[in-house]
Design a protein around this motif. Structure first.
Motif, mmCIF file in Angstrom:
data_model
loop_
_atom_site.group_PDB
_atom_site.id
_atom_site.type_symbol
_atom_site.label_atom_id
_atom_site.label_comp_id
_atom_site.label_asym_id
_atom_site.label_seq_id
_atom_site.Cartn_x
_atom_site.Cartn_y
_atom_site.Cartn_z
ATOM 1 N N VAL A 115 0.887 -1.167 0.000
ATOM 2 C CA VAL A 115 0.000 0.000 0.000
ATOM 3 C C VAL A 115 0.921 1.212 0.000
ATOM 4 C CG1 VAL A 115 -1.835 1.247 1.186
ATOM 5 C CG2 VAL A 115 -1.802 -1.257 1.224
ATOM 6 N N CYS A 116 0.845 2.030 -1.013
ATOM 7 C CA CYS A 116 1.905 2.978 -1.345
ATOM 8 C C CYS A 116 1.893 4.233 -0.467
ATOM 9 C CB CYS A 116 1.790 3.391 -2.810
ATOM 10 S SG CYS A 116 1.816 1.985 -3.952
ATOM 11 N N LEU A 121 -4.509 4.432 -12.017
ATOM 12 C CA LEU A 121 -4.172 3.046 -12.312
ATOM 13 C C LEU A 121 -3.343 2.940 -13.598
ATOM 14 C CD1 LEU A 121 -7.462 1.191 -11.316
ATOM 15 C CD2 LEU A 121 -5.368 1.521 -9.989
ATOM 16 N N ALA A 122 -3.635 3.787 -14.575
ATOM 17 C CA ALA A 122 -2.834 3.786 -15.800
ATOM 18 C C ALA A 122 -1.395 4.204 -15.493
ATOM 19 C CB ALA A 122 -3.459 4.718 -16.839
ATOM 20 N N GLN A 123 -1.236 5.226 -14.658
ATOM 21 C CA GLN A 123 0.104 5.661 -14.275
ATOM 22 C C GLN A 123 0.830 4.578 -13.487
ATOM 23 O OE1 GLN A 123 0.546 9.575 -12.544
ATOM 24 N NE2 GLN A 123 -1.254 10.345 -13.641
ATOM 25 N N HIS A 126 -3.799 7.080 -2.863
ATOM 26 C CA HIS A 126 -4.984 6.336 -3.299
ATOM 27 C C HIS A 126 -4.661 4.961 -3.891
ATOM 28 C CE1 HIS A 126 -7.412 9.980 -2.754
ATOM 29 N NE2 HIS A 126 -6.385 10.614 -3.262
ATOM 30 N N LEU A 127 -3.411 4.500 -3.787
ATOM 31 C CA LEU A 127 -2.970 3.347 -4.578
ATOM 32 C C LEU A 127 -2.440 2.197 -3.728
ATOM 33 C CD1 LEU A 127 -2.352 2.358 -7.536
ATOM 34 C CD2 LEU A 127 -0.051 3.335 -7.200
ATOM 35 N N TYR A 128 -2.772 0.977 -4.130
ATOM 36 C CA TYR A 128 -2.143 -0.231 -3.613
ATOM 37 C C TYR A 128 -1.864 -1.164 -4.777
ATOM 38 C CZ TYR A 128 -6.784 -2.435 -3.977
ATOM 39 O OH TYR A 128 -7.985 -2.915 -4.435
ATOM 40 N N PHE A 168 -3.369 -3.633 -9.704
ATOM 41 C CA PHE A 168 -3.301 -2.329 -9.056
ATOM 42 C C PHE A 168 -4.707 -1.929 -8.634
ATOM 43 C CE2 PHE A 168 0.114 -2.581 -12.154
ATOM 44 C CZ PHE A 168 1.229 -2.242 -11.392
ATOM 45 N N GLY A 169 -4.820 -1.318 -7.449
ATOM 46 C CA GLY A 169 -6.125 -0.905 -6.955
ATOM 47 C C GLY A 169 -6.106 0.517 -6.437
#
Length: 788
Positions: A161-162, A305-307, A167-169, A283-284
Motif C-alpha cells: 500500500v503505497c 491506475l494507468a500511471q 490512493h494506490l495499492y 493495481f487498486g
C-alpha cells in the motif's frame, strides 16, 4: 509499595492462544498456516498508508468459519453516519454516529486448477511462509500446495500500500505449476458486497448498522479496468473503487470479463506449462468525494491506475523502500539486548506510520486502519499518546494532526452551543468528521479534558518547532476558543477556589465527579498558555491579534479572567495521605475488592454495571499518574512516589493506555524492575495480544506509548518551558539503546550505554539541552558530548 496483582489479573484474563512468531528485529514472520491465529494475523499483517488500510487477509480467500475472519478494506476518514436511537433521550445527547466503512474488496485473486479451487484449508499445504518487512513495507507470502489430485503449485504473492501515492495499492501474484501442465484460471475480482461487523456485547467493537451502508450506483468494466461507484446512504459521499490487472505469461491465455451482482471479475484462462511462472499484477485505488468532486472520481481512478501500470510494480516497491528508509533514519529506536522488545518497537512504529492521516483532514483512530474496533473513531489518544511520537520523529505529520483539529473548530463551536456554552469551542470525545459521536456521555462527552489535551499538543508543538506561523494562523484561535469553555463550566466556590464540576477524567472507571485532578491541572496549563499566547501576539503582531479577536468576538478582559481562574484552580490534595486526590470524592469511596474478584471478571467494564464500578476506588488507567508525567515539573520526586504507590494497586490496567504511563513514572521514581515489566507489556501488547482483542485492530495509543517509554521513561526526556532535559537510565536487560528526536530545527541522536550517555547533533547548527541538570551545547564544530 508497588503491587503487581491487578496487572497479572488483566493479562491472564484477557490473553488468548497466540501464534508464535520468530524473532526478527525488522519483520514479523509466520512459518506455518494456523487457523487458530488467523483472525489475529489479519490485523498483525495489515498494510496501510494513512488513508488506505488492507487487513492481512489472503488474496485467494479463506473458507474457515465466518467468526474467525474479517476481510476488511478501510479508508481513513471515509464514513457512514446513522442516527443514534436512545430508548430514553435527553437534551444535548449526541445525535449521530459516524463509523468507518468496510469498503469494496479489491484484493481478491482466486486460483483454479481445472475445477479445483486453491484453498489453504483443502488439499495439502507442504510449505508456508508469510512475512511483513518493516523496511520495505511489503507483505510477502510463499506457499507450496498440492491439490487433491496431486497437482503441485508454488504461489508467491507480494502486496504493498503505497506511502507515496495516497490512493494506490498493488499486488503481484505469481503461480508456478511444478509437476503438471494443464488448464489454470486466475480470477482478479472487485467485490462490493461487503459489510461491517455488527455491534455485540463488547462496546469496543462493531457498529449498529441498520442496513447496507453503500449503495451501488454504477459499474464499469472494460479490458483490464474494473470500477464500482457507490454512494453512502446517509453521509452523502461518493466512492469509486477500481482495479486494473495485467497477466504476464508467454504461453496461451484468454481474458473474460464477468459480472455477478456487485462483483466484477477479470478471468484469465491459462494453458499452463510445467515450471513456467504465471504472474498476475493487480493495481487498486480508492477515490471518494471527501477529497475530490464526485464527477472526477472515475477519471482520477483510471488515470491513477494507468500511471501505476506505466510505473510498474518493481518501481513502486523501490519508492516504498526509499520512503521507509527516510522514516527509519529519523525514527528508529535501536535496542541491544532484547530481541523481543526490538521487534515490538519496530512493529509498533511501522503500524503508527501506516495508520496516521497526513492530509490535514484525517487523524489517527484508536485501531488505525487495521480493524473496526471503536468504529474508526478518533480520541484524545492522538494528542496525549501518539502526537509526541510524530512530533519528535516526523514533525510534518504532527503538524497535519493539528491542522485536522483546526478543520473541526467550527463543529466544536457548535457542540459548545449544544452544551449550553454561550461562547467557546468544545471538541468531541469521539468523532471522525468533527461531530460528537459518543452515545454514553458519562464516559464520553463528560471528558472535557479533551480541550486541554489539544491545547497541550499545541504547546508541545510550538516549544519543539517554534512555528510562529502555525500559532498565529491556527493554534491561537483553537487555544482561546477552547479556553473559554473552562470559564463556562467552572465557577468559584465560597473559599474562592475555581472549581470544575461534573466531569470525567482519563480514568473511565470514575465518572461525573467534581474537581478531577487531571482535568483541573490540565485546564490550568491550558488557561495560562492561552493567556500567554494572546499577550504575545497582541504585543508582537497586533494586526494579527485584532484579526483573531474579531473572528472570536474576544473581549479584552478574557485573558485576564483566564489567568485568574488558573491561579485559583482547585487541585485536590489529601494532607493526611500526602497524595493528590483523583477528585473530591474518590478517597471517600470503598476500595474495590480485588482479592475476591476472579480473574475471569476482568476487564471490569464487560462484567459489572458502570454504577457498580463508579462507587469504588478502582481505576481503569492512569489518571493522577498521567498528570505526573504531562506536568512533570509541578511535582517533586517524593510527590510522584507517593501518588504512584497509592494509585497503582487500585489500577486494573484494563485500558491499553495505562501500562506505558505507569512504566514511565516507575522509571522516574526508581522502580526499575516494575518499569521494565510495564514497558514490555506495552511494547508487545498487540504482537502478544495481551488484551485479547487485537484481532479487531491494533492499539495505536499503546504503540506510541512504547516510544514514550523509551524517550520519556528510560531516557528521562522532558521539555520544561521550552528547555530539553534528559536523565537517562539503562535497563539491566539492555546493552545500549539509541533514538533520535527533532527539536528546534535540529536532529539529535541519544545513545545510552553502561555508565555513559552520548548526545550527537545530526542536523542543525546549535542545540542546548541538559543532562541530569548539567547544561550542554552541541554545535556544528562540537556536535558530540559524552557524559556519565
Amino acid at each position: 509499595m508497588f503491587n503487581r496483582t491487578q496487572k497479572e489479573y488483566t493479562v491472564v484474563s484477557s490473553a488468548k492462544p497466540q501464534h508464535t512468531y520468530p524473532l526478527d528485529a525488522w519483520s514479523i514472520r509466520e512459518t506455518s498456516f494456523d487457523t487458530q491465529s488467523h483472525f489475529l494475523d489479519e490485523t498483525l499483517f495489515a498494510l496501510g498508508n494513512g488513508y488506505i488500510g488492507l487487513r492481512g487477509s489472503y488474496e485467494d480467500g479463506y473458507s474457515g468459519p465466518a467468526n474467525t475472519t474479517l476481510d476488511g478494506s478501510y479508508l481513513n476518514g471515509f464514513y457512514e453516519s446513522e442516527t443514534i436511537h436512545y430508548p430514553e433521550t435527553a437534551y444535548g445527547l449526541a445525535k449521530t454516529n459516524q463509523f468507518m466503512l468496510n469498503v469494496p474488496n479489491g484484493k481478491g485473486i482466486s486460483l483454479w486448477i481445472d475445477d479445483e479451487r486453491f484453498d489453504l484449508l483443502h488439499g495439502t499445504v507442504e510449505q508456508y511462509e508469510r512475512s511483513l518487512d518493516f523496511r520495505t513495507g511489503v507483505l510477502l507470502r510463499k506457499v507450496l500446495w498440492t491439490s487433491s489430485k496431486g497437482q503441485r503449485i508454488s504461489i508467491v504473492s507480494r502486496r504493498v500500500v503505497c506511502f507515496e501515492h495516497k490512493h494506490l495499492y498493488a499486488i503481484e501474484y505469481t503461480v508456478t505449476p511444478l509437476n503438471f501442465s494443464g488448464k489454470l484460471r486466475l480470477v482478479a475480482s472487485l467485490d462490493g458486497a461487503v459489510k461491517n461487523i455488527e455491534a455485540g456485547d463488547d462496546p469496543r467493537i462493531g457498529s449498529a448498522v441498520s442496513g447496507p451502508a453503500l449503495q451501488l450506483v454504477d459499474s464499469q468494466q472494460e479490458d483490464d479496468f474494473s470500477a464500482l461507484l457507490h454512494h453512502t446512504s446517509n453521509s452523502g459521499f461518493a466512492l469509486v473503487s477500481a482495479t486494473a490487472s495485467k497477466l504476464d505469461y508467454s504461453g496461451t491465455h484468454t481474458l473474460r470479463l464477468l459480472k455477478n451482482g456487485q462483483r466484477l471479475e477479470q478471468s484469465y484462462e491459462v494453458q499452463a506449462t510445467e515450471g513456467l511462472a504465471i504472474r498476475l499484477t493487480k493495481f487498486g485505488s480508492y477515490f471518494s468525494s471527501r477529497d475530490y468532486p464526485a464527477k472526477e472520481l472515475m477519471y482520477r481512478s483510471r488515470d491513477t491506475l494507468a500511471q501505476a501500470q506505466a510505473t510498474g510494480f518493481a518501481e513502486l516497491l523501490l519508492e516504498q523502500e526509499q520512503y521507509l528508509a527516510n522514516f527509519w533514519q529519523q525514527a528508529d529506536v535501536e535496542i541491544a539486548g532484547d530481541d523481543a522488545l526490538q521487534q515490538g518497537i519496530h512493529f509498533n512504529q511501522f503500524h503508527l506510520l501506516q495508520s496516521v492521516g497526513r492530509d490535514g483532514k484525517t487523524n489517527i483512530s484508536a485501531k488505525g486502519v487495521t480493524g473496526e474496533g471503536y468504529e474508526g473513531h478518533y480520541f484524545w489518544d492522538t494528542e496525549i499518546y501518539i502526537f509526541p511520537f510524530f512530533l519528535y520523529s516526523k514533525p510534518e505529520i504532527a503538524k497535519k494532526l493539528l491542522e485536522y483539529r483546526y478543520a473541526g473548530l467550527e463543529q466544536a463551536r457548535q457542540r459548545a452551543r449544544q452544551m449550553s456554552h454561550e461562547r467557546g469551542a468544545l471538541y468531541p470525545w469521539r468523532t471522525i468528521a468533527g461531530e460528537e459521536c459518543s452515545a454514553y456521555f458519562p464516559a464520553g462527552t463528560a471528558q472535557y479534558h479533551i480541550n486541554a489535551d489539544i491545547a497541550y499538543s499545541i504547546k508541545l508543538y510550538f516549544e519543539a518547532t517554534g512555528d510562529q506561523d502555525y500559532l498565529v494562523n491556527f493554534g491561537a484561535e483553537i487555544l482561546m476558543e477552547t479556553a473559554r469553555i473552562w470559564l463556562g463550566i467552572g465557577s468559584y466556590d465560597r473559599e474562592g477556589r475555581f472549581c470544575i464540576n461534573q466531569v470525567t477524567g482519563p480514568d473511565e472507571y470514575t465518572a461525573l465527579v467534581n474537581n478531577n485532578y487531571y482535568t483541573n491541572a490540565m485546564a490550568r496549563l491550558h488557561l495560562n498558555f492561552a493567556a500567554d499566547v494572546a499577550e504575545r501576539i497582541a504585543a508582537k503582531q497586533p494586526e494579527q491579534f485584532s484579526r483573531i479577536a474579531a473572528l472570536m468576538a474576544l473581549d479584552n478582559a478574557e485573558p485576564a479572567a483566564w489567568r485568574r481562574a488558573a491561579q485559583l484552580m482547585n487541585l485536590p490534595y489529601d494532607a493526611a495521605l500526602q497524595i493528590h486526590a483523583q477528585d473530591d470524592s474518590f478517597l471517600s469511596k470503598k476500595v474495590w475488592d480485588f482479592a475476591n474478584t476472579p480473574k475471569e471478571k476482568y476487564p471490569l467494564l464487560l462484567n459489572y454495571h458502570p454504577m457498580v464500578i463508579y462507587r469504588h476506588q478502582v481505576c481503569k488507567q492512569a489518571d493522577v499518574v498521567l498528570a505526573l508525567l504531562l506536568l512533570s515539573d509541578e511535582f517533586s520526586k517524593e510527590d510522584k512516589k507517593r501518588d504512584f504507590d497509592y494509585y497503582e494497586p487500585l489500577t486494573t490496567h484494563d485500558s491499553s493506555l495505562s501500562s506505558c504511563i505507569y512504566s514511565i513514572i516507575a522509571s522516574e521514581i526508581g522502580y526499575h524492575e516494575q518499569a521494565y515489566d510495564f514497558f514490555m507489556e506495552t511494547a508487545r501488547l498487540d504482537l502478544d495480544n495481551t488484551h485479547g482483542n487485537t484481532h479487531y485492530g491494533v492499539h495505536t495509543a499503546a504503540m506510541a506509548g512504547t516510544w514514550m517509554g523509551v524517550a520519556y521513561g528510560f531516557a528521562g526526556m522532558r521539555v520544561v518551558k521550552g528547555a530539553l532535559r534528559f536523565a537517562p537510565t539503562l535497563p539491566t536487560q539492555w546493552q545500549h539503546y539509541t533514538f533520535k528526536i527533532h527539536f528546534q530545527g535540529a536532529l539529535l541522536e541519544v545513545r545510552v550505554e553502561p555508565g555513559r550517555t552520548e548526545y550527537r547533533l545530526l542536523q542543525g547548527e546549535t542545540l542546548r539541552l541538559s543532562h541530569r541538570g548539567e547544561e550542554i551545547t552541541l554545535t556544528l564544530s562540537a556536535p558530540v558530548k559524552s557524559l556519565a
